[in-house]
Scaffold this motif. Structure first.
Motif, PDB file in Angstrom:
ATOM      1  N   SER A  50       0.931  -1.142  -0.143  1.00 42.01           N
ATOM      2  CA  SER A  50       0.096  -0.063  -0.087  1.00 42.01           C
ATOM      3  C   SER A  50       0.923   1.264  -0.130  1.00 42.01           C
ATOM      4  O   SER A  50       1.781   1.287   0.764  1.00 42.01           O
ATOM      5  N   PHE A  51       0.705   2.095  -0.842  1.00 46.71           N
ATOM      6  CA  PHE A  51       1.085   3.405  -0.877  1.00 46.71           C
ATOM      7  C   PHE A  51       0.576   4.667  -0.441  1.00 46.71           C
ATOM      8  O   PHE A  51      -0.692   4.980  -0.751  1.00 46.71           O
ATOM      9  N   ASP A  52       1.018   5.117   0.791  1.00 45.52           N
ATOM     10  CA  ASP A  52       0.322   6.580   1.177  1.00 45.52           C
ATOM     11  C   ASP A  52       0.078   7.700   0.275  1.00 45.52           C
ATOM     12  O   ASP A  52      -0.794   8.192   0.288  1.00 45.52           O
ATOM     13  N   PHE A  53       1.185   7.778  -0.440  1.00 47.48           N
ATOM     14  CA  PHE A  53       1.312   8.962  -1.212  1.00 47.48           C
ATOM     15  C   PHE A  53       2.168   8.590  -2.504  1.00 47.48           C
ATOM     16  O   PHE A  53       2.973   7.873  -2.513  1.00 47.48           O
ATOM     17  N   GLN A  65       5.713   6.597 -12.468  1.00 47.15           N
ATOM     18  CA  GLN A  65       6.655   5.297 -12.338  1.00 47.15           C
ATOM     19  C   GLN A  65       5.769   4.062 -12.253  1.00 47.15           C
ATOM     20  O   GLN A  65       6.196   3.076 -12.856  1.00 47.15           O
ATOM     21  N   LEU A  66       4.975   4.079 -11.311  1.00 42.95           N
ATOM     22  CA  LEU A  66       4.470   2.888 -10.689  1.00 42.95           C
ATOM     23  C   LEU A  66       3.271   2.374 -11.943  1.00 42.95           C
ATOM     24  O   LEU A  66       3.198   1.494 -12.340  1.00 42.95           O
ATOM     25  N   GLU A  67       2.691   3.575 -12.461  1.00 45.25           N
ATOM     26  CA  GLU A  67       1.697   3.244 -13.477  1.00 45.25           C
ATOM     27  C   GLU A  67       2.389   2.611 -14.716  1.00 45.25           C
ATOM     28  O   GLU A  67       1.736   1.732 -15.447  1.00 45.25           O
ATOM     29  N   HIS A 197      -6.928   9.916  -6.378  1.00 45.21           N
ATOM     30  CA  HIS A 197      -6.567  11.316  -6.155  1.00 45.21           C
ATOM     31  C   HIS A 197      -6.966  12.116  -4.983  1.00 45.21           C
ATOM     32  O   HIS A 197      -8.362  12.288  -4.846  1.00 45.21           O
ATOM     33  N   PHE A 198      -6.332  12.222  -3.815  1.00 47.47           N
ATOM     34  CA  PHE A 198      -6.571  12.694  -2.642  1.00 47.47           C
ATOM     35  C   PHE A 198      -6.365  14.244  -2.376  1.00 47.47           C
ATOM     36  O   PHE A 198      -6.624  14.839  -1.613  1.00 47.47           O
ATOM     37  N   MET A 199      -5.216  14.754  -3.284  1.00 39.71           N
ATOM     38  CA  MET A 199      -4.859  16.239  -3.044  1.00 39.71           C
ATOM     39  C   MET A 199      -4.122  16.563  -4.234  1.00 39.71           C
ATOM     40  O   MET A 199      -3.961  15.687  -5.184  1.00 39.71           O
ATOM     41  N   HIS A 200      -4.103  17.820  -4.459  1.00 38.17           N
ATOM     42  CA  HIS A 200      -3.528  18.318  -5.583  1.00 38.17           C
ATOM     43  C   HIS A 200      -2.053  17.489  -5.993  1.00 38.17           C
ATOM     44  O   HIS A 200      -0.997  17.735  -4.992  1.00 38.17           O
ATOM     45  N   LYS A 201      -2.091  16.672  -7.189  1.00 45.14           N
ATOM     46  CA  LYS A 201      -0.948  16.210  -7.552  1.00 45.14           C
ATOM     47  C   LYS A 201      -0.299  14.938  -6.554  1.00 45.14           C
ATOM     48  O   LYS A 201       0.795  14.760  -6.518  1.00 45.14           O
ATOM     49  N   LEU A 202      -1.560  14.592  -5.791  1.00 47.68           N
ATOM     50  CA  LEU A 202      -0.814  13.579  -4.832  1.00 47.68           C
ATOM     51  C   LEU A 202      -1.893  12.416  -5.054  1.00 47.68           C
ATOM     52  O   LEU A 202      -3.151  12.770  -5.025  1.00 47.68           O
ATOM     53  N   TRP A 203      -1.476  11.199  -4.899  1.00 46.37           N
ATOM     54  CA  TRP A 203      -2.269  10.070  -5.482  1.00 46.37           C
ATOM     55  C   TRP A 203      -1.945   8.916  -4.236  1.00 46.37           C
ATOM     56  O   TRP A 203      -0.808   9.182  -3.536  1.00 46.37           O
ATOM     57  N   LYS A 204      -2.864   7.926  -4.185  1.00 44.10           N
ATOM     58  CA  LYS A 204      -2.344   6.931  -3.130  1.00 44.10           C
ATOM     59  C   LYS A 204      -2.912   5.700  -3.986  1.00 44.10           C
ATOM     60  O   LYS A 204      -3.834   5.644  -4.555  1.00 44.10           O
ATOM     61  N   ALA A 205      -2.317   4.451  -3.720  1.00 44.94           N
ATOM     62  CA  ALA A 205      -2.750   3.285  -4.006  1.00 44.94           C
ATOM     63  C   ALA A 205      -2.830   2.176  -2.797  1.00 44.94           C
ATOM     64  O   ALA A 205      -1.948   1.857  -2.286  1.00 44.94           O
ATOM     65  N   LYS A 206      -4.180   2.128  -2.608  1.00 49.66           N
ATOM     66  CA  LYS A 206      -4.684   1.276  -1.321  1.00 49.66           C
ATOM     67  C   LYS A 206      -4.029  -0.067  -1.319  1.00 49.66           C
ATOM     68  O   LYS A 206      -3.575  -0.667  -0.278  1.00 49.66           O
TER      69      LYS A 206
END
Length: 218
Positions: A50-53, A65-67, A197-206
């Motif tokens: 899991s990635f917090d950001f 990178q991940l995608e 997408h939870f904030m400007h230019k910040l994503w997370k992968a649960k």
């Protein structure tokens, strides 16, 4: 099957999971007696990340990178190498017999030694600082035995497929300690991934699920 390495991204949570899995055929008779057949000598692993950001900034393109890595592997189609956090270091000990120049590297898990199939390659490493004689009563050298306890010109090669090759055999009783990095052979468990997408230019992968092995059976 590629040797691309899964990207090390800073947003990884400490709650990464690893579950060893075996495949056992169980047949049960009417009286309750079981007959079991094991189809695996070593386990495969279900790995959950899991990635917090994941940043999408110009100089920190972790989402990309991940995608991109996922798309290049075509989801679950292609395998890759993964360095599991705090589970990627091996320390091996080999005792010479005067003839052998190639050894199988392994991971020690309590009382087990699991052969490794994917290791970080080291070419022309110098082996002499790592050797010591198993027999404490043998002199480093003597008039009737001119063989030194270690050889200055000895070198070793750690291959990417888990083998240690020496330029000359260890003398009988000599011990070689070698350490390095190993990888799991993995594939993505699914053909899809989800990013939030939870904030400007910040994503997370649960959840990023992998199927892994210390061998090549992935």
């Amino acid at each position: 099957m590629s040797d691309e390495i899964f990207p090390e991204l800073p947003g990884l949570q400490w709650e990464a999971t690893k579950k060893p899995v075996f495949h056992t055929k169980i047949m049960q008779s009417v009286n309750g007696r079981e007959l079991r057949a094991s189809y695996q000598a070593v386990p495969t692993y279900e790995i959950g990340l899991s990635f917090d950001f994941l940043r999408e900034w110009q100089d920190k393109q972790e989402l990309q990178q991940l995608e991109s890595f996922f798309i290049e592997r075509r989801g679950a189609f292609d395998s890759f190498l993964y360095k599991f956090p705090e589970d990627h270091d091996y320390q091996c000990e080999f005792v010479g017999d005067g003839n052998t120049t190639q050894f199988q590297l392994y991971k020690t898990t309590y009382s087990l030694q699991i052969p490794l199939s994917h290791t970080e390659e080291v070419i022309n490493g110098q082996a002499n600082p790592l050797m010591w004689n198993q027999n404490p009563h043998k002199l480093m050298w003597s008039t009737d035995d001119t063989t030194l306890m270690w050889t200055v010109n000895m070198s070793y090669h750690i291959t990417k497929d888990g083998l240690l090759t020496l330029s000359m055999p260890l003398a009988e009783g000599q011990i070689l300690h070698v350490a390095g990095t190993y990888y799991y052979r993995c594939r993505f468990a699914e053909d899809e991934q989800e990013y939030t997408h939870f904030m400007h230019k910040l994503w997370k992968a649960k959840r990023v699920d992998l199927i892994g092995s210390l061998g090549n059976k992935i």
